[in-house]
Design an enzyme around this catalytic site. Structure first.
Site, PDB file in Angstrom:
ATOM      1  N   HIS A   5       0.808  -1.220   0.000  1.00  0.00           N
ATOM      2  CA  HIS A   5       0.000   0.000   0.000  1.00  0.00           C
ATOM      3  C   HIS A   5       0.846   1.278   0.000  1.00  0.00           C
ATOM      4  O   HIS A   5       0.289   2.373  -0.073  1.00  0.00           O
ATOM      5  CB  HIS A   5      -0.933   0.011   1.215  1.00  0.00           C
ATOM      6  N   HIS A  37      -2.742  -5.622  -6.118  1.00  0.00           N
ATOM      7  CA  HIS A  37      -2.975  -6.817  -5.315  1.00  0.00           C
ATOM      8  C   HIS A  37      -4.461  -7.148  -5.283  1.00  0.00           C
ATOM      9  O   HIS A  37      -5.311  -6.322  -5.591  1.00  0.00           O
ATOM     10  CB  HIS A  37      -2.436  -6.635  -3.893  1.00  0.00           C
ATOM     11  N   CYS A  91     -14.558  -4.865   3.555  1.00  0.00           N
ATOM     12  CA  CYS A  91     -13.577  -4.991   2.484  1.00  0.00           C
ATOM     13  C   CYS A  91     -12.269  -5.482   3.087  1.00  0.00           C
ATOM     14  O   CYS A  91     -12.043  -5.354   4.286  1.00  0.00           O
ATOM     15  CB  CYS A  91     -13.383  -3.678   1.728  1.00  0.00           C
ATOM     16  N   HIS A 139      -8.548  -8.213   2.098  1.00  0.00           N
ATOM     17  CA  HIS A 139      -7.645  -8.909   1.188  1.00  0.00           C
ATOM     18  C   HIS A 139      -7.634 -10.400   1.515  1.00  0.00           C
ATOM     19  O   HIS A 139      -7.457 -10.773   2.672  1.00  0.00           O
ATOM     20  CB  HIS A 139      -6.217  -8.378   1.348  1.00  0.00           C
ATOM     21  N   GLU A 182     -15.286  -8.955  11.314  1.00  0.00           N
ATOM     22  CA  GLU A 182     -15.457  -7.525  11.561  1.00  0.00           C
ATOM     23  C   GLU A 182     -16.816  -7.186  12.148  1.00  0.00           C
ATOM     24  O   GLU A 182     -16.917  -6.321  13.009  1.00  0.00           O
ATOM     25  CB  GLU A 182     -15.266  -6.732  10.256  1.00  0.00           C
ATOM     26  N   TYR A 193      -8.725  -0.571  -9.710  1.00  0.00           N
ATOM     27  CA  TYR A 193      -8.601   0.868  -9.482  1.00  0.00           C
ATOM     28  C   TYR A 193      -7.274   1.204  -8.812  1.00  0.00           C
ATOM     29  O   TYR A 193      -6.568   0.333  -8.298  1.00  0.00           O
ATOM     30  CB  TYR A 193      -9.763   1.409  -8.649  1.00  0.00           C
ATOM     31  N   GLU A 205      -4.327   2.576  -2.666  1.00  0.00           N
ATOM     32  CA  GLU A 205      -5.125   1.371  -2.949  1.00  0.00           C
ATOM     33  C   GLU A 205      -5.000   1.058  -4.434  1.00  0.00           C
ATOM     34  O   GLU A 205      -5.666   1.663  -5.268  1.00  0.00           O
ATOM     35  CB  GLU A 205      -6.590   1.599  -2.584  1.00  0.00           C
ATOM     36  N   GLU A 254      -5.718  -1.871  -6.495  1.00  0.00           N
ATOM     37  CA  GLU A 254      -6.374  -3.144  -6.234  1.00  0.00           C
ATOM     38  C   GLU A 254      -7.114  -3.722  -7.430  1.00  0.00           C
ATOM     39  O   GLU A 254      -7.680  -2.992  -8.250  1.00  0.00           O
ATOM     40  CB  GLU A 254      -7.360  -3.001  -5.065  1.00  0.00           C
ATOM     41  N   TRP A 277     -12.160   4.454  -2.073  1.00  0.00           N
ATOM     42  CA  TRP A 277     -12.600   3.448  -3.040  1.00  0.00           C
ATOM     43  C   TRP A 277     -14.121   3.233  -3.049  1.00  0.00           C
ATOM     44  O   TRP A 277     -14.643   2.555  -3.918  1.00  0.00           O
ATOM     45  CB  TRP A 277     -11.906   2.107  -2.756  1.00  0.00           C
TER      46      TRP A 277
END
Length: 197
Positions: free
Chosen positions: A41, A48, A83, A85, A103, A119, A130, A132, A175
């Site tokens: 990042h 990624h 959101c 990874h 979460e 993006y 970001e 991604e 994002w």
């Protein structure tokens, strides 16, 4: 809270904490390697794999979360339901379901793939980027969220008009609109025309 590689305390043989690795991908989403999460990042960012989840209640309202103030990336901003990874080798669908539960303390009663979007969004506040290849998911939630306070400061269910009001006055993740716009066809299919998405 479930114990996962993201929440467990890991130590390597030399006593240091293990780094969280992300999957690096090419422009087609093909895995080409791994990188430590923070380094992926840092500017200019490394492309990624990521995922974004949009969960709706029976009234067609979107569940938003406000990211916890202690997060190193985009703290305190509002964003989509969840959101994150996938770990290297973890299916994006499995990662999306896992992180939603970690979460928010809920498991979707339905979760469906909604395409991908690529993006590059710098975060002005943190200086992180970001970059991604994001797998999108839409679904339904029937239980009340029980957020982990280390991950989520607050939650809210909003209809499109309430989202527009909140988006005008509150700070959202860099994002958010990109992933919401990319997921809209699947959102409309899930919620129906009366929900207004």
């Amino acid at each position: 809270m479930p114990i996962t590689p993201a929440t467990a305390t890991h130590s390597s043989s030399n006593g240091t904490a293990d780094a969280i690795l992300l999957e690096l991908v090419d422009e087609n989403g093909v895995t080409i390697g791994t990188a430590e999460k923070l380094s992926a990042h840092q500017p200019p960012g490394r492309l990624h794999r990521a995922f974004s989840v949009f969960l709706f209640d029976k009234r067609g309202r979107l569940l938003l979360q406000q990211r916890a103030l202690g997060k190193y990336h985009s703290p305190g901003v509002w964003s989509n339901t969840c959101c994150g990874h996938p770990y290297p080798g973890e299916a994006p669908f499995a990662a999306a379901a896992r992180r939603t539960h970690e979460e928010l303390g809920v498991s979707p009663s339905l979760l469906a793939e909604a395409g991908t979007v690529r993006y590059n969004h710098p975060d002005p506040a943190s200086g992180l980027v970001e970059q991604e290849y994001n797998h999108l998911f839409v679904g339904l939630v029937q239980a009340a969220p029980r957020p982990d306070p280390e991950e989520v400061a607050e939650t809210a269910f909003v209809d499109p008009a309430e989202l527009a009001e909140r988006h005008a006055k509150d700070t959202f993740s860099a994002w958010f609109m990109t992933v919401l716009d990319a997921a809209r066809p699947a959102v409309r299919e899930l919620t129906g025309p009366s929900a207004g998405w």
